[in-house]
Design a protein around this motif. Structure first.
Motif, short mmCIF file in Angstrom:
data_model
loop_
_atom_site.label_atom_id
_atom_site.label_comp_id
_atom_site.label_asym_id
_atom_site.label_seq_id
_atom_site.Cartn_x
_atom_site.Cartn_y
_atom_site.Cartn_z
N ARG A 95 0.84 -1.20 0.00
CA ARG A 95 0.00 0.00 0.00
C ARG A 95 0.87 1.25 0.00
N GLU A 96 1.96 1.23 0.74
CA GLU A 96 2.85 2.39 0.76
C GLU A 96 3.51 2.62 -0.60
N LEU A 97 3.79 1.55 -1.32
CA LEU A 97 4.33 1.71 -2.68
C LEU A 97 3.30 2.39 -3.60
N ILE A 98 2.03 2.04 -3.41
CA ILE A 98 0.98 2.69 -4.20
C ILE A 98 0.88 4.16 -3.85
N TYR A 99 0.89 4.46 -2.56
CA TYR A 99 0.84 5.86 -2.13
C TYR A 99 2.06 6.64 -2.67
N GLU A 100 3.21 5.98 -2.65
CA GLU A 100 4.43 6.62 -3.16
C GLU A 100 4.29 6.98 -4.64
N LYS A 101 3.72 6.07 -5.41
CA LYS A 101 3.54 6.30 -6.84
C LYS A 101 2.56 7.43 -7.11
N VAL A 102 1.51 7.51 -6.34
CA VAL A 102 0.44 8.47 -6.60
C VAL A 102 0.72 9.84 -5.99
N LEU A 103 1.39 9.87 -4.85
CA LEU A 103 1.47 11.09 -4.06
C LEU A 103 2.88 11.64 -3.84
N ALA A 104 3.93 10.89 -4.13
CA ALA A 104 5.27 11.28 -3.68
C ALA A 104 6.27 11.21 -4.83
N GLY A 105 7.54 11.53 -4.48
CA GLY A 105 8.62 11.43 -5.44
C GLY A 105 8.69 12.56 -6.43
N ARG A 106 8.17 13.73 -6.09
CA ARG A 106 8.20 14.89 -7.00
C ARG A 106 8.78 16.11 -6.30
N LEU A 107 9.18 17.08 -7.12
CA LEU A 107 9.39 18.44 -6.65
C LEU A 107 8.10 19.18 -6.94
N VAL A 108 7.38 19.57 -5.90
CA VAL A 108 6.05 20.16 -6.03
C VAL A 108 6.18 21.67 -5.84
N ARG A 109 6.00 22.42 -6.91
CA ARG A 109 6.05 23.88 -6.83
C ARG A 109 4.64 24.39 -6.54
N LEU A 110 4.50 25.13 -5.44
CA LEU A 110 3.24 25.73 -5.04
C LEU A 110 3.40 27.24 -5.13
N GLN A 111 2.61 27.87 -5.99
CA GLN A 111 2.79 29.29 -6.27
C GLN A 111 1.45 29.98 -6.37
N LEU A 112 1.35 31.15 -5.73
CA LEU A 112 0.15 31.98 -5.84
C LEU A 112 0.16 32.69 -7.19
N VAL A 113 -0.95 32.61 -7.89
CA VAL A 113 -1.09 33.28 -9.18
C VAL A 113 -2.42 34.02 -9.20
N THR A 114 -2.51 35.04 -10.03
CA THR A 114 -3.74 35.79 -10.15
C THR A 114 -4.79 34.98 -10.89
N SER A 115 -6.04 35.27 -10.60
CA SER A 115 -7.14 34.55 -11.21
C SER A 115 -8.22 35.53 -11.64
N LYS A 116 -8.72 35.36 -12.86
CA LYS A 116 -9.82 36.19 -13.33
C LYS A 116 -11.17 35.68 -12.85
N LEU A 117 -11.18 34.48 -12.29
CA LEU A 117 -12.44 33.90 -11.83
C LEU A 117 -12.68 34.15 -10.35
N HIS A 118 -11.66 34.61 -9.62
CA HIS A 118 -11.79 34.84 -8.18
C HIS A 118 -11.26 36.22 -7.84
N GLU A 119 -11.77 36.77 -6.76
CA GLU A 119 -11.27 38.05 -6.30
C GLU A 119 -9.90 37.91 -5.63
N HIS A 120 -9.58 36.72 -5.18
CA HIS A 120 -8.29 36.46 -4.55
C HIS A 120 -7.42 35.62 -5.48
N SER A 121 -6.18 35.46 -5.12
CA SER A 121 -5.29 34.61 -5.91
C SER A 121 -5.60 33.14 -5.64
#
Length: 293
Positions: A95-121
Motif C-alpha cells: 500500500r505504501e508503494l501505491i501511495y508513493e507512486k500516486v502522491l510522492a517522489g516529486r518536486l512540487v512547486r506551489l505558487q500563488l497566481v492571479t485569477s480572473k475567476l476569483h477576487e483572490h489569488s
C-alpha cells in the motif's frame, strides 16, 4: 399518386430542410463563438502563469482564504472497517508503494497566481522530477512529472491516515519566500508543517512576516535556498551575519544544504561556510564560536 407528384413533394421537403439548416446556422455560429471564446480566454489566462522558476512572483496578490484555525484531528477517532476493501487486503508495504507512486517522489512547486475567476489569488501546483537533487542549478532544464493525486486522500479515513505523511515527507516543496505564509495557510495547513522534510525556497525579497518561524515548525533535513536579486555587500561575513543568514543558521539538524545566488559565482564558497556552521560533527561547536564572535 403520380410519380410527378411524389417528386414535387420530395423537392419541397428538401427545400424545407435546407431552410431549417440555414435558419439554425446563426445559432450554431454563436454557440461555436461562445465555446471558442471560453477556450481563448482560458489560453490567455494560462499565459499569466509563471512558466519557470526564474519568473518573479505576482506583485502582492491577495491571498486565498486560509484554513479554519479549529481543526478536527481524525487520527484520534477510529476508522471504519476496511477489511473488505481490495486495497486493505494488500500488505502495508505494498500500500505504501501505491501511495508513493500516486502522491510522492516529486518536486512540487506551489505558487500563488492571479485569477480572473476569483477576487483572490489561487495556488498553482506543478510537479517536476527529480526531487532529491538539490544541487541541480536553477538554470538547468528540469522536466515535468506526473501530477500528484491528492483526491486519493478523500477515499476514506484509513487511507488518509496512512497516506498523508507520505505526501508531506516524501516530496520536495518549492515556495517563493514571500508567498510561504499564504500557501501554507490556504493549501497545506500549518498542522502539516512538522511532516515536511525537504524544501526548495526562493528568497525574492524580505517577506512581511517571519518566514523562519514557519520553517522552524518544519522538520527539514534537506534545504535548498536561492537568493534572487538580493545584494550581498560586505562579503561572506556580512552574509552570515545578515538577518536571512542568521535565520538560516537557526535551522539546525539539517543533513543537506545548498545555496544558490543569482548573478554571482561565489555561492559555492559561501554555501560551504554555511554548511560548516549547520552540518557535521563540528557544526555546533563552530556555531557557538560564530555567535560569540
Amino acid at each position: 399518386m403520380s410519380r410527378a407528384s411524389t417528386m414535387i413533394i420530395k423537392g419541397v421537403g428538401t427545400v424545407v430542410e435546407c431552410l431549417v439548416v440555414v435558419l439554425c446556422c446563426p445559432c450554431l455560429v454563436v454557440l461555436l463563438c461562445v465555446g471558442g471564446g471560453d477556450r481563448c480566454r482560458t489560453n490567455r489566462r494560462r499565459k499569466h502563469y509563471p512558466r519557470t522558476d526564474r519568473d518573479p512572483p505576482p506583485a502582492h496578490p491577495p491571498n486565498p482564504p486560509p484554513f479554519p484555525t479549529q481543526r478536527i484531528d481524525i487520527h484520534r477517532f477510529p476508522a471504519a472497517d476496511q477489511s473488505q476493501s481490495p486495497l486493505f487486503k494488500l500488505p502495508l508495504e505494498l500500500r505504501e508503494l501505491i501511495y508513493e507512486k500516486v502522491l510522492a517522489g516529486r518536486l512540487v512547486r506551489l505558487q500563488l497566481v492571479t485569477s480572473k475567476l476569483h477576487e483572490h489569488s489561487v495556488v498553482k501546483r506543478t510537479c517536476y522530477t527529480p526531487t532529491d537533487d538539490l544541487e541541480e542549478t536553477p538554470d538547468r532544464r528540469i522536466f515535468l512529472a506526473e501530477p500528484i493525486f491528492p483526491a486519493l486522500l478523500r477515499s476514506c479515513r484509513a487511507v488518509y491516515n496512512e497516506a498523508i505523511p507520505i505526501l508531506h515527507q516524501r516530496n520536495t516543496f518549492q515556495f517563493w519566500a514571500s508567498q510561504l505564509n499564504g500557501v501554507v495557510g490556504s493549501v497545506l495547513g500549518k498542522y502539516c508543517l512538522p511532516n515536511i522534510r525537504s524544501v526548495n525556497l526562493q528568497y525574492d525579497y524580505t517577506p512581511p512576516f517571519d518566514m523562519f518561524a514557519l520553517l522552524h515548525q518544519m522538520r527539514i533535513d534537506h534545504l535548498a535556498f536561492r537568493l534572487q536579486g538580493l545584494p550581498l555587500e560586505g562579503g561572506d561575513c556580512a552574509a552570515l551575519d545578515s538577518a536571512w543568514g542568521r535565520g538560516l543558521l537557526g535551522l539546525r539538524k539539517l543533513r543537506r544544504f545548498e545555496l544558490w545566488i543569482d548573478h554571482r559565482g561565489d555561492e559555492k564558497e559561501l554555501g560551504k561556510k554555511f554548511r560548516q556552521l549547520m552540518i557535521g560533527p563540528l557544526a555546533e561547536e563552530n556555531y557557538r564560536a560564530f555567535l560569540e564572535s
